[in-house]
Design an enzyme around this catalytic site. Structure first.
Site, short mmCIF file in Angstrom:
data_model
loop_
_atom_site.label_atom_id
_atom_site.label_comp_id
_atom_site.label_asym_id
_atom_site.label_seq_id
_atom_site.Cartn_x
_atom_site.Cartn_y
_atom_site.Cartn_z
N LYS A 1 3.07 -15.40 2.71
CA LYS A 1 3.56 -16.02 1.38
C LYS A 1 4.78 -16.36 1.21
O LYS A 1 5.47 -15.95 0.23
CB LYS A 1 2.94 -15.42 0.12
CG LYS A 1 2.92 -16.06 -1.18
CD LYS A 1 1.92 -17.42 -1.16
CE LYS A 1 1.83 -17.93 -2.71
NZ LYS A 1 1.27 -19.39 -2.68
N TYR B 1 0.90 -1.22 -0.15
CA TYR B 1 -0.02 0.00 -0.14
C TYR B 1 0.83 1.33 -0.07
O TYR B 1 0.30 2.25 -0.67
CB TYR B 1 -0.77 0.18 1.24
CG TYR B 1 -2.14 -0.74 1.29
CD1 TYR B 1 -2.10 -2.38 1.20
CD2 TYR B 1 -3.40 -0.47 1.15
CE1 TYR B 1 -3.00 -2.82 1.20
CE2 TYR B 1 -4.47 -1.16 0.97
CZ TYR B 1 -4.33 -2.37 1.07
OH TYR B 1 -5.32 -3.04 1.03
N ASP C 1 -2.67 -18.50 0.62
CA ASP C 1 -3.74 -19.22 -0.37
C ASP C 1 -4.57 -20.27 0.44
O ASP C 1 -5.66 -20.55 0.24
CB ASP C 1 -3.18 -19.64 -1.82
CG ASP C 1 -1.75 -20.36 -1.43
OD1 ASP C 1 -1.34 -20.33 -0.38
OD2 ASP C 1 -1.23 -20.90 -2.32
N ASP D 1 -6.56 -7.37 3.99
CA ASP D 1 -7.71 -6.75 3.64
C ASP D 1 -8.59 -7.81 2.77
O ASP D 1 -9.58 -7.55 2.74
CB ASP D 1 -7.17 -5.72 2.50
CG ASP D 1 -8.05 -5.23 1.69
OD1 ASP D 1 -8.23 -5.24 0.32
OD2 ASP D 1 -9.11 -4.59 2.01
N ASP E 1 -12.59 -9.45 4.11
CA ASP E 1 -13.79 -9.44 3.14
C ASP E 1 -14.30 -10.85 3.17
O ASP E 1 -15.55 -11.15 3.48
CB ASP E 1 -13.53 -8.86 1.82
CG ASP E 1 -13.84 -7.13 2.01
OD1 ASP E 1 -13.65 -6.60 3.21
OD2 ASP E 1 -14.07 -6.70 1.03
C1 IPM Z 1 -10.31 1.39 0.44
C2 IPM Z 1 -9.36 0.52 0.52
C3 IPM Z 1 -7.87 1.42 0.51
C4 IPM Z 1 -9.43 0.00 2.15
C5 IPM Z 1 -7.97 -1.09 2.06
O1 IPM Z 1 -7.80 -1.73 1.19
O2 IPM Z 1 -7.59 -1.00 3.10
C6 IPM Z 1 -10.61 -1.03 2.17
O3 IPM Z 1 -10.62 -2.12 1.29
C7 IPM Z 1 -10.30 -1.43 3.69
O4 IPM Z 1 -10.51 -2.65 3.91
O5 IPM Z 1 -10.47 -0.56 4.51
MG MG Z 2 -10.85 -3.76 2.34
#
Ligand code: IPM
Ligand code: MG
Ligand code: NAD
Length: 357
Positions: free
Chosen positions: A190, A143, A222, A246, A250
């Protein structure tokens, strides 16, 4: 009784909608427990670009530094998602906030409420009892490394970097958390391919003997993505780098039933920032259907971690549990058995939570 100054940073899209509900929960808690919460607001993201040209104006960052805690919504707008050439983007504000406030530790609890077993696409017999706490390193990795184009823009690059110090400080937080839970730590990397992961694993291996009461395992990212679905209950505390964290969280939202259920705490040595893990959700913005529970649970994390208000925090979590037990759902966590009159919009769901506070 305490006096605390809270900065509300709604940002874009449903961030505006869900943060408004999170603030109402904080107001109710303050009244119930005799605290004084003062508030201010700040711009970030697309709304900040529209107003100032800057995704994180200096004024916003200054307000964050001066607050006792930040309740954050989300950033993002479709016009940037579909424009790879945009030089100014809402997400830049989010990343700058994290870096400038030194928010290196992003805690993402994957909390499954039993009432939502039916909301997940994972079999209940595999899911029941899953309870994971992710520690995502938040100010390093790809990042924040050098990025750019060469060969007349036909080649792009992003440099991922980690220092031993950056890995050690997040790993120690994860070990300490594991000590207070089921004493299991899974470090995800990884290392079979990338050098930053080999440093990651080397650092975790080096400090592990200082935590003899914590069982440590190392998994490749993975394999972890597969195991989260195959056997989510095997995990207790997970520590991983920025990008992997990240993506995996999700995915892990489906253990909890929806992106609308996951809260987060971003902490370092100063002001903490509390936000849902979801984004601005362009597809449902303005429809009044966004699930506010992730913002409400983020407010619970704020009360606990930044204010040390454990009873207040536990009451908020209990109120969410009570509302789910009463059968209320937003549409993202409804299932075939949910009666139509129990499927609520954002504000109505928030109002039900307030009844239990
Ligand atoms: C929007 C993006 C920059 C951010 C990240 O990747 O951290 C989001 O996905 C999160 O999880 O806060
Ligand atoms: Mg995210
Ligand atoms: N921390 C942040 O500010 C953050 C996090 C993730 C994405 N984003 C940004 O958000 C924008 C949209 O990204 P995306 O679509 O990949 O991710 P998203 O999290 O906004 O949405 C993903 C899916 O989950 C659903 N969803 C998310 N939150 C929900 C809620 N509270 N209730 C009900 N459903 C919910 C959305 O409707 C969508 O179908 C992008 O601009 C992205 O950069 C910001």
């Amino acid at each position: 009784m305490a006096t605390k100054h809270i900065l509300i940073v709604p940002g874009d899209g449903i961030g505006q909608e869900v943060t408004a509900v999170g603030k109402k929960v904080l107001d109710k808690i303050a009244a119930k427990f005799g605290h004084t919460f003062t508030y201010d607001e700040a711009l970030i993201g697309h709304v900040a670009i529209e107003a100032t040209g800057n995704p994180l104006p200096d004024e916003s960052l200054e307000k964050m530094r001066k607050s006792d805690a930040v309740l954050f919504g989300a950033v993002g707008h479709p016009k940037y998602d579909n424009d790879p050439s945009a030089k100014v983007r809402p997400e830049q504000g989010l990343l700058k906030m994290r870096k400038e406030l030194g928010l290196y530790a992003n805690l993402r609890p994957i909390k499954l409420f039993d009432e939502l077993l039916g909301a997940s696409s994972i079999k209940p017999e595999i899911l029941k009892g899953a309870d994971i706490l992710f520690f995502r390193e938040l100010t390093g990795d790809i990042y924040f490394g050098e990025k750019g184009r060469k060969n007349d823009g036909d080649t792009a690059y992003d440099i991922a970097e980690y220092s031993r110090y950056e890995v050690e400080r997040i790993a120690r937080k994860a070990f300490e958390a594991a000590r207070t839970r089921r004493k299991k730590l899974c470090s995800v990397d990884k290392a079979n391919v990338i050098e930053t992961s080999r440093l990651w694993r080397e650092v975790v291996q080096k400090i592990a003997p200082e935590y003899p009461d914590v069982e440590v395992e190392h998994q490749f990212v993975d394999a972890t993505a597969m195991l989260l679905i195959k056997d989510p209950r095997r995990f207790d505390v997970v520590v991983t780098a920025n990008l992997f964290g990240d993506i995996l969280t999700d995915e892990a939202s489906q253990i909890a039933g929806s992106m609308g259920m996951l809260a987060s705490a971003s902490v370092g040595d100063g002001t903490g920032v509390y936000e849902p893990i979801h984004g601005s959700a362009h597809d449902i913005t303005g429809k009044g259907v966004a699930n506010p529970l992730a913002s409400i649970l983020s407010a619970a994390l704020l009360l606990d971690i930044s204010f040390g208000m454990k009873a207040e925090s536990e009451l908020v979590i209990s109120a969410v549990d009570q509302v789910l037990k009463a059968g209320f759902r937003t549409r993202d966590i409804a299932d075939q058995q949910t009666p139509a009159d129990k499927i609520l919009g954002t504000d109505a769901m928030g109002a039900e939570v307030l009844k239990f506070l």
